[in-house]
Scaffold this motif. Structure first.
Motif, PDB file in Angstrom:
ATOM      1  N   ILE A 137       0.852  -1.200   0.129  1.00 10.11           N
ATOM      2  CA  ILE A 137       0.145   0.101  -0.167  1.00 10.11           C
ATOM      3  C   ILE A 137       0.782   1.257   0.108  1.00 10.11           C
ATOM      4  O   ILE A 137       0.615   2.089  -0.922  1.00 10.11           O
ATOM      5  N   GLY A 138       1.917   1.147   0.670  1.00  7.86           N
ATOM      6  CA  GLY A 138       2.764   2.481   0.619  1.00  7.86           C
ATOM      7  C   GLY A 138       3.453   2.654  -0.511  1.00  7.86           C
ATOM      8  O   GLY A 138       3.700   3.716  -0.881  1.00  7.86           O
ATOM      9  N   GLY A 139       3.764   1.607  -1.250  1.00  9.82           N
ATOM     10  CA  GLY A 139       4.559   1.706  -2.313  1.00  9.82           C
ATOM     11  C   GLY A 139       3.388   2.417  -3.473  1.00  9.82           C
ATOM     12  O   GLY A 139       3.905   3.191  -4.475  1.00  9.82           O
ATOM     13  N   LEU A 140       2.386   1.730  -3.509  1.00  7.71           N
ATOM     14  CA  LEU A 140       1.209   2.327  -4.314  1.00  7.71           C
ATOM     15  C   LEU A 140       0.858   3.566  -4.384  1.00  7.71           C
ATOM     16  O   LEU A 140       0.737   4.451  -5.075  1.00  7.71           O
ATOM     17  N   ALA A 141       0.648   4.084  -2.939  1.00 10.91           N
ATOM     18  CA  ALA A 141       0.293   5.375  -2.546  1.00 10.91           C
ATOM     19  C   ALA A 141       1.513   6.511  -2.935  1.00 10.91           C
ATOM     20  O   ALA A 141       1.372   7.407  -3.349  1.00 10.91           O
ATOM     21  N   GLY A 142       2.716   5.956  -2.665  1.00  7.36           N
ATOM     22  CA  GLY A 142       3.784   6.795  -2.988  1.00  7.36           C
ATOM     23  C   GLY A 142       3.894   7.056  -4.533  1.00  7.36           C
ATOM     24  O   GLY A 142       4.038   8.154  -5.108  1.00  7.36           O
ATOM     25  N   TRP A 143       3.542   5.936  -5.331  1.00  2.33           N
ATOM     26  CA  TRP A 143       3.557   6.078  -6.520  1.00  2.33           C
ATOM     27  C   TRP A 143       2.636   6.694  -7.347  1.00  2.33           C
ATOM     28  O   TRP A 143       2.876   7.819  -8.034  1.00  2.33           O
ATOM     29  N   ILE A 144       1.392   6.862  -6.769  1.00  2.00           N
ATOM     30  CA  ILE A 144       0.217   7.419  -7.250  1.00  2.00           C
ATOM     31  C   ILE A 144       0.424   8.950  -6.999  1.00  2.00           C
ATOM     32  O   ILE A 144       0.287   9.815  -7.902  1.00  2.00           O
ATOM     33  N   SER A 145       0.778   9.026  -5.815  1.00  2.00           N
ATOM     34  CA  SER A 145       0.750  10.696  -5.264  1.00  2.00           C
ATOM     35  C   SER A 145       1.926  11.390  -6.057  1.00  2.00           C
ATOM     36  O   SER A 145       1.988  12.560  -6.337  1.00  2.00           O
ATOM     37  N   GLY A 146       3.161  10.522  -6.297  1.00  2.00           N
ATOM     38  CA  GLY A 146       4.207  11.151  -7.092  1.00  2.00           C
ATOM     39  C   GLY A 146       3.890  11.480  -8.574  1.00  2.00           C
ATOM     40  O   GLY A 146       3.984  12.536  -9.004  1.00  2.00           O
ATOM     41  N   ASN A 147       2.681  10.689  -9.045  1.00  2.00           N
ATOM     42  CA  ASN A 147       2.456  10.867 -10.401  1.00  2.00           C
ATOM     43  C   ASN A 147       1.310  12.267 -10.378  1.00  2.00           C
ATOM     44  O   ASN A 147       1.314  12.695 -11.365  1.00  2.00           O
ATOM     45  N   LEU A 148       0.691  12.337  -9.345  1.00  3.59           N
ATOM     46  CA  LEU A 148      -0.403  13.373  -9.246  1.00  3.59           C
ATOM     47  C   LEU A 148       0.279  14.922  -8.867  1.00  3.59           C
ATOM     48  O   LEU A 148      -0.056  15.419  -9.729  1.00  3.59           O
ATOM     49  N   MET A 149       1.203  14.743  -8.075  1.00  4.12           N
ATOM     50  CA  MET A 149       1.880  15.828  -7.819  1.00  4.12           C
ATOM     51  C   MET A 149       3.270  16.461  -8.424  1.00  4.12           C
ATOM     52  O   MET A 149       3.460  17.457  -8.760  1.00  4.12           O
ATOM     53  N   LYS A 150       3.869  15.259  -9.050  1.00  2.00           N
ATOM     54  CA  LYS A 150       5.106  15.917 -10.070  1.00  2.00           C
ATOM     55  C   LYS A 150       5.299  15.313 -11.294  1.00  2.00           C
ATOM     56  O   LYS A 150       6.019  15.635 -12.071  1.00  2.00           O
ATOM     57  N   GLY A 151       4.102  14.516 -11.597  1.00  2.00           N
ATOM     58  CA  GLY A 151       4.446  13.722 -12.896  1.00  2.00           C
ATOM     59  C   GLY A 151       5.135  12.462 -12.998  1.00  2.00           C
ATOM     60  O   GLY A 151       5.473  11.934 -14.023  1.00  2.00           O
ATOM     61  N   ARG A 152       5.950  12.132 -12.029  1.00  2.00           N
ATOM     62  CA  ARG A 152       6.664  10.978 -11.981  1.00  2.00           C
ATOM     63  C   ARG A 152       6.625  10.487 -10.756  1.00  2.00           C
ATOM     64  O   ARG A 152       6.512  10.966  -9.577  1.00  2.00           O
ATOM     65  N   GLY A 153       7.350   9.122 -10.550  1.00  2.00           N
ATOM     66  CA  GLY A 153       7.350   8.488  -9.037  1.00  2.00           C
ATOM     67  C   GLY A 153       8.895   8.933  -8.797  1.00  2.00           C
ATOM     68  O   GLY A 153       9.442   9.658  -9.267  1.00  2.00           O
ATOM     69  N   PHE A 154       8.995   8.070  -7.409  1.00  2.00           N
ATOM     70  CA  PHE A 154      10.297   8.614  -6.700  1.00  2.00           C
ATOM     71  C   PHE A 154      11.088   7.330  -6.679  1.00  2.00           C
ATOM     72  O   PHE A 154      12.126   7.476  -5.817  1.00  2.00           O
ATOM     73  N   GLY A 155      10.859   6.393  -7.529  1.00  5.78           N
ATOM     74  CA  GLY A 155      11.727   5.097  -7.428  1.00  5.78           C
ATOM     75  C   GLY A 155      11.113   4.255  -6.313  1.00  5.78           C
ATOM     76  O   GLY A 155      10.354   4.569  -5.386  1.00  5.78           O
ATOM     77  N   LEU A 156      11.205   2.862  -6.188  1.00  5.78           N
ATOM     78  CA  LEU A 156      10.902   1.923  -5.512  1.00  5.78           C
ATOM     79  C   LEU A 156      10.849   2.402  -3.838  1.00  5.78           C
ATOM     80  O   LEU A 156       9.615   2.450  -3.511  1.00  5.78           O
ATOM     81  N   LEU A 157      11.989   2.413  -3.439  1.00  8.65           N
ATOM     82  CA  LEU A 157      12.170   2.767  -2.240  1.00  8.65           C
ATOM     83  C   LEU A 157      11.653   4.127  -1.602  1.00  8.65           C
ATOM     84  O   LEU A 157      10.971   4.215  -0.607  1.00  8.65           O
ATOM     85  N   GLY A 158      11.806   5.172  -2.443  1.00  9.02           N
ATOM     86  CA  GLY A 158      11.229   6.481  -2.305  1.00  9.02           C
ATOM     87  C   GLY A 158       9.719   6.519  -2.439  1.00  9.02           C
ATOM     88  O   GLY A 158       8.933   7.066  -1.494  1.00  9.02           O
ATOM     89  N   ASN A 159       9.440   5.545  -3.195  1.00  8.32           N
ATOM     90  CA  ASN A 159       7.427   5.527  -3.246  1.00  8.32           C
ATOM     91  C   ASN A 159       6.875   4.897  -1.832  1.00  8.32           C
ATOM     92  O   ASN A 159       6.124   5.343  -1.339  1.00  8.32           O
ATOM     93  N   ILE A 160       7.781   3.823  -1.409  1.00  6.90           N
ATOM     94  CA  ILE A 160       7.320   3.235  -0.323  1.00  6.90           C
ATOM     95  C   ILE A 160       7.558   4.244   1.108  1.00  6.90           C
ATOM     96  O   ILE A 160       6.480   4.204   1.734  1.00  6.90           O
ATOM     97  N   VAL A 161       8.407   4.783   1.186  1.00  2.00           N
ATOM     98  CA  VAL A 161       8.690   5.978   2.346  1.00  2.00           C
ATOM     99  C   VAL A 161       7.622   6.938   2.090  1.00  2.00           C
ATOM    100  O   VAL A 161       7.124   7.251   3.099  1.00  2.00           O
TER     101      VAL A 161
END
Length: 80
Positions: free
Chosen positions: A9-33
């Protein structure tokens, strides 16, 4: 199993929020954090508003809202 679902859930939430706010993710570990911290912030926010999130989908939505808030606040602080 709870830790496993928390990371998913942390990875998915980080990836979704990264795409919503910046247009890209933060990498696997960054998305999880970002997702885990967002889940914590979302939980606090939901409790303050008297709302409850149940199940996996509710946890994901709460985590995404918290992660978007986290990214927004960090973005405002970094611009100063």
């Amino acid at each position: 199993m709870g830790l496993f679902w928390g990371l998913i859930i942390g990875g998915l939430a980080g990836w979704i929020s990264g795409n919503l706010m910046k247009g890209r993710g933060f990498g696997l570990l960054g998305n999880i954090v970002v997702g885990l911290v967002g889940g914590f912030l979302g939980g606090l926010l939901f409790r303050l508003l008297g709302l409850a999130a149940t199940g996996l989908l509710g946890s994901l939505i709460m985590s995404v809202i918290g992660a978007v808030l986290l990214i927004y606040v960090v973005g405002k602080i970094r611009r100063r």
